[in-house]
Design a protein around this motif. Structure first.
Motif, mmCIF file in Angstrom:
data_model
loop_
_atom_site.group_PDB
_atom_site.id
_atom_site.type_symbol
_atom_site.label_atom_id
_atom_site.label_comp_id
_atom_site.label_asym_id
_atom_site.label_seq_id
_atom_site.Cartn_x
_atom_site.Cartn_y
_atom_site.Cartn_z
ATOM 1 N N SER A 183 -89.787 -60.682 -18.176
ATOM 2 C CA SER A 183 -90.633 -61.766 -17.676
ATOM 3 C C SER A 183 -90.315 -62.140 -16.232
ATOM 4 O O SER A 183 -91.164 -62.714 -15.542
ATOM 5 C CB SER A 183 -90.478 -63.004 -18.568
ATOM 6 O OG SER A 183 -89.138 -63.460 -18.586
ATOM 7 N N VAL B 175 -85.277 -59.797 -22.479
ATOM 8 C CA VAL B 175 -86.375 -60.773 -22.565
ATOM 9 C C VAL B 175 -86.638 -61.365 -21.191
ATOM 10 O O VAL B 175 -87.785 -61.447 -20.734
ATOM 11 C CB VAL B 175 -86.033 -61.881 -23.576
ATOM 12 C CG1 VAL B 175 -87.173 -62.887 -23.665
ATOM 13 C CG2 VAL B 175 -85.720 -61.297 -24.942
ATOM 14 N N GLY C 63 -88.471 -73.770 -29.763
ATOM 15 C CA GLY C 63 -87.806 -73.334 -28.538
ATOM 16 C C GLY C 63 -86.779 -74.293 -27.984
ATOM 17 O O GLY C 63 -86.470 -74.241 -26.790
ATOM 18 N N ARG D 134 -97.378 -65.701 -30.720
ATOM 19 C CA ARG D 134 -97.369 -65.029 -29.413
ATOM 20 C C ARG D 134 -96.069 -64.256 -29.197
ATOM 21 O O ARG D 134 -96.081 -63.114 -28.730
ATOM 22 C CB ARG D 134 -97.578 -66.068 -28.309
ATOM 23 C CG ARG D 134 -97.530 -65.501 -26.898
ATOM 24 C CD ARG D 134 -97.887 -66.552 -25.878
ATOM 25 N NE ARG D 134 -99.305 -66.880 -25.944
ATOM 26 C CZ ARG D 134 -100.255 -66.240 -25.273
ATOM 27 N NH1 ARG D 134 -99.939 -65.208 -24.499
ATOM 28 N NH2 ARG D 134 -101.504 -66.613 -25.358
ATOM 29 N N HIS D 135 -94.919 -64.867 -29.518
ATOM 30 C CA HIS D 135 -93.641 -64.175 -29.317
ATOM 31 C C HIS D 135 -93.531 -62.953 -30.214
ATOM 32 O O HIS D 135 -92.899 -61.961 -29.852
ATOM 33 C CB HIS D 135 -92.473 -65.126 -29.576
ATOM 34 C CG HIS D 135 -92.278 -66.143 -28.497
ATOM 35 N ND1 HIS D 135 -92.075 -65.793 -27.186
ATOM 36 C CD2 HIS D 135 -92.248 -67.506 -28.536
ATOM 37 C CE1 HIS D 135 -91.927 -66.886 -26.447
ATOM 38 N NE2 HIS D 135 -92.034 -67.933 -27.240
ATOM 39 N N ASN D 136 -94.109 -63.027 -31.407
ATOM 40 C CA ASN D 136 -94.065 -61.912 -32.350
ATOM 41 C C ASN D 136 -94.712 -60.648 -31.752
ATOM 42 O O ASN D 136 -94.225 -59.534 -31.964
ATOM 43 C CB ASN D 136 -94.753 -62.328 -33.644
ATOM 44 C CG ASN D 136 -94.841 -61.248 -34.684
ATOM 45 O OD1 ASN D 136 -95.741 -61.247 -35.506
ATOM 46 N ND2 ASN D 136 -93.910 -60.320 -34.678
ATOM 47 N N GLY E 210 -91.134 -58.251 -31.506
ATOM 48 C CA GLY E 210 -91.357 -59.362 -30.590
ATOM 49 C C GLY E 210 -90.499 -59.251 -29.354
ATOM 50 O O GLY E 210 -90.056 -58.165 -28.965
ATOM 51 N N GLY E 211 -90.234 -60.391 -28.735
ATOM 52 C CA GLY E 211 -89.431 -60.392 -27.523
ATOM 53 C C GLY E 211 -88.028 -59.866 -27.730
ATOM 54 O O GLY E 211 -87.394 -59.385 -26.794
ATOM 55 N N ASP F 232 -95.050 -60.312 -28.479
ATOM 56 C CA ASP F 232 -94.633 -60.301 -27.076
ATOM 57 C C ASP F 232 -95.841 -60.483 -26.168
ATOM 58 O O ASP F 232 -96.033 -59.755 -25.185
ATOM 59 C CB ASP F 232 -93.891 -59.013 -26.738
ATOM 60 C CG ASP F 232 -92.991 -59.158 -25.510
ATOM 61 O OD1 ASP F 232 -92.788 -60.308 -25.062
ATOM 62 O OD2 ASP F 232 -92.490 -58.149 -24.998
#
Length: 548
Positions: free
Chosen positions: A544, A540, A411, A280-282, A254-255, A284
């Motif tokens: 982004s 991370v 989060g 989604r993070h898993n 992930g991220g 990325d």
């Protein structure tokens, strides 16, 4: 002595076997909480209602029990609106007894329609307005929380709690005796053959385990599957450390993936996800494995997760049974990807090799975490909070899953100290180390007093950049002022000492072994304030907001 409804409620909760309750008392729950304590449940009285539920989350994750918390009505209940969705998304079973305004009152200043607040978070809410049924409703709440994997909030008007009890004192059968424990689901033979063909046609396979694999005790089966297909191992962030001693585990997927992990995932053409929700993070956002198909092995497989197509193939099965059946059915391969050279890279290369200029008086957070990892005994419980610094602390690959807690599904920062309290109550015989950022800790720094009052053996390590770390890096990357996210280096060691804990600023990382030894010998809570550079951006954020 007159028996009241709150007495029966306390008995109903105690017989469910939950060993601890996290509480903040008010008019609408204080009689219940007092009786619960006197009936044998360990009470942890926190300073903020949010912290009660957040601590119960960690306690539930670490013990496998249903977490328990209690708060008063109105403002006591509304303080839970950040903790509840976090528990829902992390699939953590909780039962919360919340007071409700008295039914007999024509007006009450803390009255509010509580159910919409709770149900908006994804948790369940039940108003208990018929005393004779309350013991059964408590039992049913524990059943629902465990079966659905989410919090259940029980609202009980406090004038009903105070009524003399006129019903039976015989309690219903407790939930822990009635809870259905379904046997593990084996894979369908036809679906298994489809999965076998996918594996046999792949050249580079990564076997990735999530919390479903943890719960199914599938670690060894995953290892065997990866070895048989010349594949690598990885985990989701919540399951990090499940394969901590395997030389071919690339760590977190992930991220938070390391540079080596990202390189290996980029080569993969098949990812076998066992007991993972494929968030989604898993993945990325889909960038982690751009060439790979995904085979999901899960008791509840899904095609779409968090707005994206998450898996191409599905095998409905328990993670352990699915991995065992697939390993037995595929053709074994000679080691190719699993080479000594790759094992050396995984073991020796840094998670992040980016270079940043040193700053006088400030530490690189990567150096600080490496020094902490070397100094902290391997059998201590570690808790990682959220925020920018959490990336660095996650990079402790040799730490076993059983001794590391991460809950990040919503989060939110500010949860770390609560998670540490819940972990400390769950593991009273092990020291607990909380890793947090200064911005996160300051949200609930009052709980240092709770830690001391209850004698919890917690060391708080703060990576202090004097700011909200994620925000300053994102603002700077966008060319915007960071003034609203910078508040300067608060003297957190002095604050800790003000509460009565030991507090020390760490200017030399070589002092860490001695400071950790002092904490170990004292048996008393302590805080280490480590000043870090606010110019070092995690990978991370760099990915982004790379134009900064």
């Amino acid at each position: 002595m007159t028996l009241h409804t709150f007495d029966i409620l306390a008995r109903a909760f105690v017989q469910e076997g939950t060993g601890a309750c996290f509480a903040l008392m008010g008019d609408a729950n204080m009689a219940f909480a007092t009786r619960l304590s006197e009936t044998g449940c360990r009470m942890i009285y926190v300073r903020h209602e949010h912290c009660a539920v957040a601590a119960a989350m960690a306690y539930a994750r670490k013990t496998g029990e249903v977490g328990l918390a209690t708060v008063t009505c109105g403002p006591g209940l509304t303080q839970l609106m950040t903790a509840l969705p976090a528990a829902v998304r992390a699939r953590i079973p909780l039962v919360v007894l919340a007071g409700e305004a008295p039914l007999k009152a024509g007006w009450y200043n803390q009255a509010i329609d509580q159910a919409p607040f709770v149900t908006a978070t994804g948790a369940a809410y039940h108003s208990l307005h018929w005393p004779a049924r309350m013991p059964t409703a408590v039992r049913d709440a524990f059943l629902q929380a465990r079966r659905e994997g989410r919090p259940v909030v029980l609202g009980v008007p406090f004038d009903l709690q105070e009524l003399p009890w006129t019903g039976s004192e015989t309690l219903p059968e407790p939930a822990h005796r009635l809870h259905v424990q379904p046997r593990p689901i084996p894979p369908n033979p036809d679906d298994l053959q489809d999965a076998v063909r996918a594996v046999d046609s792949a050249n580079r396979v990564v076997v990735m385990a999530g919390m479903g694999a943890v719960e199914a005790d599938a670690a060894q089966a995953c290892r065997a599957l990866a070895e048989r297909c010349d594949g690598l191992l990885a985990t989701t962030l919540p399951a990090r450390g499940l394969f901590h001693d395997d030389p071919f585990c690339v760590g977190i997927a992930g991220g938070f993936s390391t540079e080596v992990a990202r390189e290996m995932f980029a080569e993969a053409d098949l990812v076998i996800a066992l007991g993972a929700s494929l968030a989604r993070h898993n993945a990325d956002g889909g960038a982690l494995w751009p060439k790979a198909r995904v085979l999901q092995i899960d008791t509840d497989p899904v095609a779409v997760s968090q707005g994206r197509v998450a898996a191409d193939l599905h095998l409905r099965a328990d993670a352990r049974l699915g991995a065992e059946a697939l390993a037995e059915a595929i053709r074994p391969r000679p080691a190719d990807w699993r080479s000594d050279a790759l094992a050396t890279r995984i073991r020796t290369e840094p998670a992040d090799s980016a270079q940043f200029p040193p700053e006088d008086g400030l530490h690189d957070p990567r150096d600080a975490v490496a020094a902490l990892d070397a100094a902290i005994p391997s059998d201590w419980q570690l808790v990682n909070s959220s925020g920018h610094c959490s990336y660095y602390v996650a990079q402790m690959p040799r730490r076993a899953y059983e001794n590391f807690l991460t809950i990040r599904e919503f989060g939110a920062i500010g949860n770390g100290i609560s998670f540490a309290m819940g972990t400390g109550v769950a593991h009273p015989d092990q020291p607990v180390v909380l890793f947090d950022g200064d911005g996160s800790l300051l949200m609930h720094v009052q709980e240092i007093e709770t830690i001391l009052r209850h004698g919890l053996n917690i060391l708080i390590v703060v990576l202090n950049d004097g700011a909200y770390g994620s925000e300053i890096h994102k603002l700077r990357a966008e060319g915007l002022s960071d003034a609203g996210a910078v508040f300067g280096p608060t003297d957190l060691a002095a604050i800790a000492r003000g509460f009565g804990a030991a507090g020390q600023r760490v200017d030399d990382l070589s002092d860490l072994p001695g400071l950790i030894s002092q904490f170990q010998g004292s048996g008393r809570a302590a805080l280490l304030d480590i000043p870090i550079s606010d110019r070092i951006m995690s990978p991370v954020i760099r990915r982004s907001h790379g134009k900064g």
